[in-house]
Design a protein around this motif. Structure first.
Motif, PDB file in Angstrom:
ATOM      1  N   HIS A 184     -11.664   1.175   2.991  1.00 42.97           N
ATOM      2  CA  HIS A 184     -11.425   1.118   1.627  1.00 42.97           C
ATOM      3  C   HIS A 184     -13.161   1.152   1.113  1.00 42.97           C
ATOM      4  O   HIS A 184     -13.474   1.845   0.065  1.00 42.97           O
ATOM      5  N   ALA A 230       0.855  -1.054   0.068  1.00 39.40           N
ATOM      6  CA  ALA A 230       0.155  -0.108  -0.011  1.00 39.40           C
ATOM      7  C   ALA A 230       0.830   1.319   0.129  1.00 39.40           C
ATOM      8  O   ALA A 230       0.401   2.430  -0.375  1.00 39.40           O
ATOM      9  N   THR A 231       2.054   1.131   0.688  1.00 39.25           N
ATOM     10  CA  THR A 231       2.820   2.410   0.755  1.00 39.25           C
ATOM     11  C   THR A 231       4.019   2.321  -0.165  1.00 39.25           C
ATOM     12  O   THR A 231       4.898   3.319  -0.231  1.00 39.25           O
ATOM     13  N   ARG A 238      -1.596  -0.724  -4.705  1.00 40.09           N
ATOM     14  CA  ARG A 238      -2.591  -0.761  -3.863  1.00 40.09           C
ATOM     15  C   ARG A 238      -3.888  -1.604  -3.998  1.00 40.09           C
ATOM     16  O   ARG A 238      -4.449  -2.055  -3.205  1.00 40.09           O
ATOM     17  N   ASP A 287      -9.969   2.314  -4.163  1.00 43.83           N
ATOM     18  CA  ASP A 287      -9.299   1.057  -4.949  1.00 43.83           C
ATOM     19  C   ASP A 287     -10.664   0.281  -5.150  1.00 43.83           C
ATOM     20  O   ASP A 287     -10.255  -0.968  -5.552  1.00 43.83           O
ATOM     21  N   GLN A 343       4.729   0.132  -5.259  1.00 48.48           N
ATOM     22  CA  GLN A 343       3.369   0.300  -4.705  1.00 48.48           C
ATOM     23  C   GLN A 343       2.499  -0.424  -5.583  1.00 48.48           C
ATOM     24  O   GLN A 343       2.477  -0.504  -6.765  1.00 48.48           O
TER      25      GLN A 343
END
Length: 239
Positions: free
Chosen positions: A153, A119-120, A128, A159, A126
């Motif tokens: 989310h 996620a980071t 997501r 996403d 990355q």
């Protein structure tokens, strides 16, 4: 002779309370005899300083031993050592390798920790969407923190498509599973629905177990609440 040492978790729990040094010696003997459960426990005892001086480097060694012997939780904890620089230099790329191995073995914590890196973009490119997929898998396995993140989310449409009802359900499950952020988020939705008494119940639980960073954020928020029952929750800490 050491290979015949019995490893009884319940007996060790009791021994830890009354004679932690003896418990450490028993776990060490079992670990050295090749018992994987003992190797993982020995690593934890070194990391936490239970029955022995705290030694992150020794913990790392035993986590690695247990991980190489197939223990998924040891794989996850070895990843955490590499992520946080415990007993070694921080290396998020190597952390991702071990988290992935734990995740591939179906461990919820491995799925969650690998998702955090994805996620980071720490240690891995990355991604997501893949992070959300892993949070979802972990949530369905009963991982409370993943339930809360999946709910976020779904609530915000991150996403994925927005689904407030599904978000509410996952926040509730996260709260019931003991995640303090899930409890606070579930309480927030209950407040919006006018369910003040229920919201206060979940906020009380969240405040009991929240991290310092969480408390620094939520206390001013609760202090500004229009509901006196909510403001009263943090009155003692404001004195």
């Amino acid at each position: 002779m050491a290979s015949n040492i019995p490893f009884d978790s319940d007996a060790l729990t009791d021994l830890l309370l009354h004679d932690p040094q003896a418990a450490f010696a028993r776990v060490r003997d079992a670990a050295q005899a090749g018992q994987v459960e003992a190797q993982l426990l020995l690593a934890q005892m070194h990391m936490e300083g239970k029955g022995t001086p705290q030694d992150a480097a020794a913990a790392l060694l035993w986590y690695e031993t247990a991980a190489n012997n197939g223990a998924p939780m040891a794989m996850n904890m070895l990843g955490r050592c590499h992520e946080l620089g415990q007993g070694t230099a921080a290396n998020p790329s190597l952390a991702a390798v071990w988290y992935r191995r734990a995740a591939d073995n179906g461990l919820d914590w491995g799925l969650y920790n690998l998702a955090n890196l994805l996620a980071t973009g720490r240690g891995v490119p990355q991604d997501r969407a893949q992070a959300l997929a892993l949070y979802t898998r972990a949530a369905h396995l009963g991982h409370a923190k993943s339930m809360n993140l999946l709910a976020r989310h779904l609530e915000d449409g991150l996403d994925t498509g927005r689904d407030p009802q599904a978000a509410l359900g996952w926040y509730r499950r996260a709260a019931e599973a003991g995640d303090f952020r899930g409890q606070a988020n579930y309480a927030s939705i209950l407040l919006q629905a006018g369910e003040i008494e229920q919201a206060v119940h979940w906020l009380q639980l969240a405040l009991q177990h929240g991290s310092p960073a969480f408390m620094a954020h939520i206390v001013p928020e609760l202090a500004a609440s229009p509901y006196p029952q909510v403001r009263a929750l943090i009155a003692p800490s404001a004195c």
